[in-house]
Design a protein around this motif. Structure first.
Motif, PDB file in Angstrom:
ATOM      1  N   TYR A  66       5.640 113.799 -17.235  1.00 29.74           N
ATOM      2  CA  TYR A  66       6.783 114.845 -17.881  1.00 29.74           C
ATOM      3  C   TYR A  66       7.600 115.475 -17.072  1.00 29.74           C
ATOM      4  CZ  TYR A  66       3.283 115.499 -21.814  1.00 29.74           C
ATOM      5  OH  TYR A  66       2.633 115.429 -22.773  1.00 29.74           O
ATOM      6  N   THR A  67       8.813 114.974 -17.372  1.00 27.85           N
ATOM      7  CA  THR A  67      10.166 115.284 -16.507  1.00 27.85           C
ATOM      8  C   THR A  67      10.974 116.201 -17.198  1.00 27.85           C
ATOM      9  OG1 THR A  67      11.235 113.345 -16.972  1.00 27.85           O
ATOM     10  CG2 THR A  67       9.861 113.146 -14.968  1.00 27.85           C
ATOM     11  N   PHE A  68      11.730 117.239 -16.553  1.00 32.49           N
ATOM     12  CA  PHE A  68      12.804 118.066 -17.146  1.00 32.49           C
ATOM     13  C   PHE A  68      13.670 118.446 -16.249  1.00 32.49           C
ATOM     14  CE2 PHE A  68      11.434 122.214 -15.298  1.00 32.49           C
ATOM     15  CZ  PHE A  68       9.953 121.787 -14.786  1.00 32.49           C
ATOM     16  N   SER A  69      14.868 118.957 -16.551  1.00 32.54           N
ATOM     17  CA  SER A  69      16.010 119.288 -15.592  1.00 32.54           C
ATOM     18  C   SER A  69      16.156 120.698 -15.914  1.00 32.54           C
ATOM     19  CB  SER A  69      17.279 118.542 -15.641  1.00 32.54           C
ATOM     20  OG  SER A  69      17.531 118.331 -16.985  1.00 32.54           O
ATOM     21  N   ASP A  70      16.205 121.440 -14.884  1.00 33.27           N
ATOM     22  CA  ASP A  70      16.483 123.087 -15.041  1.00 33.27           C
ATOM     23  C   ASP A  70      17.826 123.326 -15.220  1.00 33.27           C
ATOM     24  OD1 ASP A  70      17.790 122.739 -12.652  1.00 33.27           O
ATOM     25  OD2 ASP A  70      16.218 124.206 -11.487  1.00 33.27           O
ATOM     26  N   ARG A  71      18.456 124.427 -15.249  1.00 32.88           N
ATOM     27  CA  ARG A  71      19.697 124.692 -15.942  1.00 32.88           C
ATOM     28  C   ARG A  71      20.732 124.208 -14.954  1.00 32.88           C
ATOM     29  NH1 ARG A  71      19.864 129.009 -19.652  1.00 32.88           N
ATOM     30  NH2 ARG A  71      17.740 129.440 -20.284  1.00 32.88           N
ATOM     31  N   LYS A  72      20.412 123.746 -13.609  1.00 29.63           N
ATOM     32  CA  LYS A  72      21.336 123.452 -12.565  1.00 29.63           C
ATOM     33  C   LYS A  72      21.262 121.839 -12.300  1.00 29.63           C
ATOM     34  CE  LYS A  72      22.608 127.399 -10.002  1.00 29.63           C
ATOM     35  NZ  LYS A  72      21.887 128.140  -9.061  1.00 29.63           N
ATOM     36  N   GLY A  73      20.678 121.369 -13.456  1.00 27.12           N
ATOM     37  CA  GLY A  73      20.339 119.761 -13.605  1.00 27.12           C
ATOM     38  C   GLY A  73      19.619 119.113 -12.371  1.00 27.12           C
ATOM     39  N   ARG A  74      18.845 119.937 -11.879  1.00 29.55           N
ATOM     40  CA  ARG A  74      17.777 119.479 -10.908  1.00 29.55           C
ATOM     41  C   ARG A  74      16.626 118.855 -11.839  1.00 29.55           C
ATOM     42  NH1 ARG A  74      18.559 124.684  -7.279  1.00 29.55           N
ATOM     43  NH2 ARG A  74      17.991 125.400  -9.353  1.00 29.55           N
ATOM     44  N   GLN A  75      16.115 117.494 -11.266  1.00 29.39           N
ATOM     45  CA  GLN A  75      15.173 116.828 -11.824  1.00 29.39           C
ATOM     46  C   GLN A  75      13.748 117.302 -11.313  1.00 29.39           C
ATOM     47  OE1 GLN A  75      15.522 113.931 -14.125  1.00 29.39           O
ATOM     48  NE2 GLN A  75      17.108 115.386 -14.731  1.00 29.39           N
ATOM     49  N   PHE A  76      12.871 117.838 -12.432  1.00 31.80           N
ATOM     50  CA  PHE A  76      11.634 118.064 -11.854  1.00 31.80           C
ATOM     51  C   PHE A  76      10.470 117.197 -12.860  1.00 31.80           C
ATOM     52  CE2 PHE A  76      13.885 122.000 -11.004  1.00 31.80           C
ATOM     53  CZ  PHE A  76      13.682 122.009  -9.713  1.00 31.80           C
ATOM     54  N   ALA A  77       9.395 117.440 -12.287  1.00 31.12           N
ATOM     55  CA  ALA A  77       8.161 116.671 -13.105  1.00 31.12           C
ATOM     56  C   ALA A  77       6.935 117.634 -13.141  1.00 31.12           C
ATOM     57  CB  ALA A  77       7.863 115.193 -12.319  1.00 31.12           C
ATOM     58  N   LEU A  78       6.453 117.801 -14.085  1.00 27.17           N
ATOM     59  CA  LEU A  78       5.146 118.333 -14.101  1.00 27.17           C
ATOM     60  C   LEU A  78       4.085 117.555 -13.101  1.00 27.17           C
ATOM     61  CD1 LEU A  78       4.427 119.730 -17.816  1.00 27.17           C
ATOM     62  CD2 LEU A  78       5.273 120.917 -15.770  1.00 27.17           C
ATOM     63  N   ARG A  79       3.277 118.084 -12.452  1.00 25.05           N
ATOM     64  CA  ARG A  79       2.482 117.407 -11.298  1.00 25.05           C
ATOM     65  C   ARG A  79       1.676 116.361 -12.216  1.00 25.05           C
ATOM     66  NH1 ARG A  79      -1.372 122.133  -8.685  1.00 25.05           N
ATOM     67  NH2 ARG A  79      -2.516 122.332 -10.709  1.00 25.05           N
ATOM     68  N   PRO A  80       1.682 115.063 -12.027  1.00 25.12           N
ATOM     69  CA  PRO A  80       0.645 114.144 -12.506  1.00 25.12           C
ATOM     70  C   PRO A  80      -0.431 113.878 -11.673  1.00 25.12           C
ATOM     71  CG  PRO A  80       2.288 112.768 -11.700  1.00 25.12           C
ATOM     72  CD  PRO A  80       2.943 114.272 -11.269  1.00 25.12           C
ATOM     73  N   GLU A  81      -0.464 114.522 -10.474  1.00 17.68           N
ATOM     74  CA  GLU A  81      -1.580 114.285  -9.606  1.00 17.68           C
ATOM     75  C   GLU A  81      -1.632 115.191  -8.390  1.00 17.68           C
ATOM     76  OE1 GLU A  81      -1.658 111.809  -6.130  1.00 17.68           O
ATOM     77  OE2 GLU A  81      -0.081 112.924  -6.131  1.00 17.68           O
ATOM     78  N   GLY A  82      -2.680 115.496  -7.658  1.00 18.86           N
ATOM     79  CA  GLY A  82      -2.443 116.512  -6.632  1.00 18.86           C
ATOM     80  C   GLY A  82      -2.186 115.965  -5.144  1.00 18.86           C
ATOM     81  N   THR A  83      -2.220 114.995  -4.874  1.00 17.74           N
ATOM     82  CA  THR A  83      -2.247 114.485  -3.380  1.00 17.74           C
ATOM     83  C   THR A  83      -0.731 114.706  -3.084  1.00 17.74           C
ATOM     84  OG1 THR A  83      -3.893 113.021  -3.618  1.00 17.74           O
ATOM     85  CG2 THR A  83      -2.409 112.896  -1.824  1.00 17.74           C
TER      86      THR A  83
END
Ligand code: AMP
Length: 451
Positions: A66-83
Motif C-alpha cells: 500500500y503506497t501513497f504520496s503525501d502533500r509534498k510528493g514523498r513516497q511512503f508505504a504502509l509497512r508490509p513487514e516489521g524487520t
C-alpha cells in the motif's frame, strides 16, 4: 454510501479481543524472559526502504504494498513487514553503540494487498522479534525454540518447524547459477513472472504459487549441496543445538521465504489445519541488511508470527482438546438481594476493583438469574450480599469451580482477595503487576464502607 469495513480488514470484537490480549500477553512475557524489549516504529515508512530491503522482485513489493504520496510528493508505504523498520531504527539511532547484541520485539498491524481468504488479510498483525549483533548459531536455535515455546503457550499443540539454509553471498551465488541452469532447461514451462525472475532473482522462482512452476521446482538440487564450508558448519550447528533443545524440525529445501534479505538460516512454523501455503510464522538470518541500509556490518536474525493465524490454530487445537474453558479465577460477580444491599454492593464493587475484576448486578434480578449471569460471564467467584450479610458486615463468597461457599468478614475478604486472587493474577496475567501492594489499600477501602 458504503461504510463497511474495508475488504481484507476486520474489527476485533470482544470476546475475541480478549483472546488477542492473552496471546499477545504470553508472547510478551516469554519474549521478555528471553531478554527482548519492545520497540514501536511508525506504521508507515519511506517506500524506498522496503524496495531496498524486502526486494524489488518479491511479491510483497511488486504486488502487495500500500503506497501513497503525501502533500509534498514523498513516497511512503504502509509497512508490509516489521524487520526493515526495526533495522532502519537500529541504524538511525546507532543502537549498536550500547548493545553488542540487541534484542527487540514488536507487535502491531502490517499491510499487504493480498487476496483475502481465511488466514490472509490486507491488514494483519504480527508478533515479531530481532536479535541484532551475533552470528552465533546458538542465537538461531534460541530464536527458533523461543517461537516454539510462544506457540505452545498460546495453546497450539501441533506445530511443524521447517528449516533451511540459504548460505551467505558466495554460496548463494553458486546456488543461483545452479538454479539458472536447472530452470533454464525448462524455461518455456515457467510462468511469465518466473521467466523474468530467472534472470534477476532465481531464488524467487521457488516461492512462486503457480502450479506449473511448483511442479518444476519440486526436483531442484538442495541448497545444502552448495553451501560453503562456513555456512554448512553454521547450518549443522543450528540443527545440533535444536536437537539438544528437543525442538523437532524438518529440513525443507524449498524454504526461501518471500523476502530477499535472508541469508543462512531460514525457518517456518506450520500447522496442519491451516494448509501448507499458510505459515503461522517464520524468519531467518539477515546478515547483510544492517549494512545495506547504512549501518555497520552486523549479523542479525529475526522472526514474525501472524497473530490472526496463531489464534486460528489455537482455536483448532483447543477445540480438539476436549473440555470447557475454565472460569476466570481473577473475577468476582457481585450479586445482591434487596435495595439496601444493592447500594452497599455498588460501593463494595468500586473498592474491590482496586484489586480484581468485578461484575456488578445492575438490574435487581432474582438471585438465580444473577448466578446464571455469573456463569455466563465465567466469573471464578460470586459474592452474595443480602439483608442479613449487610446487618452483620459480612459477605458470602462462592467458589464457582469447587462449589464451596464461605462466609467472610470484610477484612478477611480483603485478605483472601489479595492472597488468593491477586496472587493468582500476578502469576497468570500480564496485567498482574498493577495489583502489587494492594493489600493495605483494599483493607482501608473496605473498612471505610458503611454497610
Ligand atoms: P512473511 O513476512 O511473509 O514471512 O510473514 C510472516 C507471517 O506473517 C506469516 O507466516 C503469517 O503468519 C503472517 N502473514 C503474512 N501475510 C499475511 C496476511 N496477508 N494475512 C495474515 N497473516 C499474514
Amino acid at each position: 454510501m458504503d461504510y463497511r469495513v474495508p475488504r481484507g480488514t476486520q474489527d476485533i470484537l470482544p470476546p475475541a479481543s480478549g483472546r488477542w490480549q492473552r496471546a499477545e500477553g504470553v508472547a510478551r512475557e516469554l519474549l521478555e524472559r528471553f531478554g527482548y524489549s519492545e520497540i514501536r516504529t511508525p506504521v508507515f515508512e519511506m517506500k524506498e526502504l522496503f524496495l531496498r530491503t524486502v526486494g524489488e522482485e518479491t511479491d510483497i513489493v511488486q504486488k502487495e504494498m500500500y503506497t501513497f504520496s503525501d502533500r509534498k510528493g514523498r513516497q511512503f508505504a504502509l509497512r508490509p513487514e516489521g524487520t526493515a523498520p526495526v533495522i532502519r531504527s537500529y541504524v538511525e539511532n546507532s543502537l549498536w553503540k550500547d548493545h553488542p547484541l540487541l534484542k527487540l520485539f514488536y507487535m502491531g498491524p502490517m499491510f499487504r494487498y493480498d487476496r483475502p481468504q481465511r488466514g490472509r488479510y490486507r491488514q494483519f498483525h504480527q508478533i515479531g522479534a530481532e536479535a541484532v549483533g551475533s552470528l552465533n548459531p546458538a542465537v538461531d536455535a534460541e530464536v527458533i525454540s523461543m517461537v516454539a515455546m510462544i506457540l505452545r503457550a498460546a495453546g497450539i499443540e501441533r506445530v511443524t518447524v521447517k528449516l533451511n539454509s540459504l548460505g551467505e553471498a558466495e554460496s548463494r551465488e553458486r546456488y543461483t547459477r545452479a538454479l539458472q541452469s536447472y530452470f533454464g532447461a525448462v524455461r518455456s514451462r515457467l510462468c511469465g513472472d518466473c521467466d523474468k525472475r530467472l534472470e534477476r532473482n532465481p531464488l524467487r522462482v521457488l516461492d512462486c504459487k503457480v502450479p506449473a512452476c511448483r511442479e518444476l521446482a519440486a526436483d531442484i538440487p538442495p541448497m545444502e549441496d552448495y553451501l560453503s564450508t562456513k555456512s554448512g558448519e553454521h547450518y549443522e550447528q543450528v540443527q545440533a543445538r535444536l536437537k539438544r533443545l528437543g525442538v523437532k524440525f524438518e529440513k525443507d529445501k524449498h524454504l526461501v521465504r518471500g523476502l530477499d534479505y535472508y541469508t543462512r538460516t531460514t525457518f517456518e512454523f506450520h500447522h496442519g489445519e491451516l494448509g501448507a501455503s499458510v505459515a503461522l510464522g517464520g524468519g531467518g538470518r539477515y546478515d547483510r541488511l544492517v549494512r545495506e541500509i547504512g549501518g555497520p556490518d552486523t549479523p542479525a536474525i529475526g522472526f514474525s508470527l501472524g497473530t490472526e493465524r496463531v489464534l486460528l490454530a489455537a482455536e483448532r487445537d483447543r477445540r480438539d482438546a476436549a473440555g470447557d474453558a475454565p472460569c476466570d479465577r481473577s473475577m468476582i460477580y457481585l450479586a445482591w438481594i434487596g435495595e439496601k444491599a444493592g447500594e452497599a454492593a455498588f460501593l463494595l464493587a468500586n473498592a474491590l476493583r482496586r484489586a480484581v475484576r468485578v461484575e456488578l448486578e445492575l438490574e435487581s434480578r432474582s438471585i438465580k438469574a444473577q448466578f446464571r449471569q455469573a456463569g455466563k460471564l465465567g466469573a471464578g467467584y460470586v459474592i452474595v450480599l443480602g439483608e442479613r450479610e449487610l446487618a452483620e458486615g459480612r459477605v458470602q463468597l462462592k467458589d464457582m469451580t469447587t462449589g464451596e461457599q464461605r462466609d467472610f468478614s470484610l477484612s478477611a475478604l480483603a485478605d483472601f482477595i489479595t492472597k488468593e486472587m491477586v496472587g493468582y493474577r500476578n502469576d497468570k496475567s500480564p496485567h498482574g503487576r498493577i495489583d502489587r501492594n494492594l493489600g493495605g489499600q483494599l483493607d482501608e477501602a473496605l473498612a471505610s464502607l458503611q454497610f
